[in-house]
Design a protein around this motif. Structure first.
Motif, PDB file in Angstrom:
ATOM      1  N   GLY A  23      41.794  36.628  38.973  1.00  0.00           N
ATOM      2  CA  GLY A  23      40.945  37.096  37.888  1.00  0.00           C
ATOM      3  C   GLY A  23      40.726  38.595  37.946  1.00  0.00           C
ATOM      4  O   GLY A  23      41.147  39.267  38.894  1.00  0.00           O
ATOM      5  N   SER A 122      43.879  42.490  38.175  1.00  0.00           N
ATOM      6  CA  SER A 122      43.684  41.449  39.179  1.00  0.00           C
ATOM      7  C   SER A 122      43.845  42.123  40.540  1.00  0.00           C
ATOM      8  O   SER A 122      44.261  43.285  40.601  1.00  0.00           O
ATOM      9  N   ALA A 128      44.873  41.065  34.279  1.00  0.00           N
ATOM     10  CA  ALA A 128      44.371  39.692  34.403  1.00  0.00           C
ATOM     11  C   ALA A 128      44.796  38.923  33.158  1.00  0.00           C
ATOM     12  O   ALA A 128      44.715  39.433  32.040  1.00  0.00           O
ATOM     13  N   CYS A 132      42.701  33.704  32.991  1.00  0.00           N
ATOM     14  CA  CYS A 132      41.836  34.131  34.098  1.00  0.00           C
ATOM     15  C   CYS A 132      40.577  34.833  33.590  1.00  0.00           C
ATOM     16  O   CYS A 132      39.505  34.683  34.170  1.00  0.00           O
TER      17      CYS A 132
END
Length: 177
Positions: A23, A122, A128, A132
Motif C-alpha cells: 500500500g 509503495s 500504489a 491497495c
C-alpha cells in the motif's frame, strides 16, 4: 462511498508505514491530501512529484486528464494552509509539503528520478495500485473505529471515500463548487 470524518485523519499515526501490504506509504498524509483535493483512489495513486507545486501561499496539485476532461488538458487545484483554523491537524498545505519532501528523498535514495516518482509510493518505490489504495481507505476507517459494512454487508469505504469526504466537508462549510 461513505465519507470519512474530515477532522479525524489527524488521529492516525504519522508513521510512513503502509496500512496494507504494497500500500501507499504515509497513509495519514494520503487521507488528508486525497480528502482535501477530493481525489479518487486511482488519482491519488497515480500522482507524481511533477504534479505538485508549493509556493509560500498555496499548495497545488495538477490532475492529469480524467473521465470528466474530454479535452485531456487536466486541471489544477490549489489550497492554502489551514493551521490557523480548527482544521490545523489536517492542514492540506503542510501535509502536501511534507509528502513532497519525503517522496523526493525516497526517490533519490532509490536512485529514481524524482520528478516522475510517485507522490505516494509503495515501499518498493512503485505507485500504489488502485486496489491497495482502496484497501488503505478501509484500513483507515478501521483504525478510526468506524463501521466497515452497511446493514446489508456492503462495504462502506471504497476508493471514492476520499472524494466524498472532501465534498461533504466543503459543502457543509459552505464552500461553493
Amino acid at each position: 462511498a461513505t465519507e470519512l470524518p474530515m477532522d479525524r485523519p489527524g488521529e492516525l499515526a504519522g508513521s510512513g508505514e503502509p496500512l496494507v501490504p504494497a500500500g501507499p506509504c504515509h497513509p495519514r498524509r494520503l487521507a488528508i491530501i486525497a480528502s482535501w483535493w477530493m481525489l479518487r483512489e486511482i488519482e491519488i495513486g497515480n500522482l507524481t512529484l511533477r504534479c505538485v507545486t508549493i509556493s509560500s501561499k498555496a499548495a497545488e496539485i495538477l490532475l492529469s486528464a480524467s473521465k470528466n476532461d474530454s479535452a485531456g488538458q487536466g486541471t489544477s487545484r490549489s489550497l492554502a494552509c489551514t493551521c490557523q483554523t480548527r482544521m490545523a491537524s489536517v492542514c492540506p498545505y503542510h501535509a502536501l509539503l511534507a509528502q513532497r519532501d519525503w517522496a523526493t528523498r525516497f526517490a533519490e535514495m532509490g536512485g529514481r528520478q524524482s520528478a516522475s516518482a510517485p507522490l505516494f509510493p509503495s515501499p518498493s518505490g512503485t505507485p500504489a495500485s488502485k486496489r491497495c489504495v482502496s484497501l488503505t481507505v478501509e484500513a483507515i476507517a478501521s483504525q478510526l473505529g468506524l463501521p466497515l459494512r452497511t446493514q446489508s454487508g456492503a462495504p462502506r469505504y471504497t476508493g471514492h471515500s476520499f472524494r466524498a469526504t472532501g465534498a461533504v466537508y466543503m459543502a457543509a462549510a459552505g464552500i461553493d463548487v
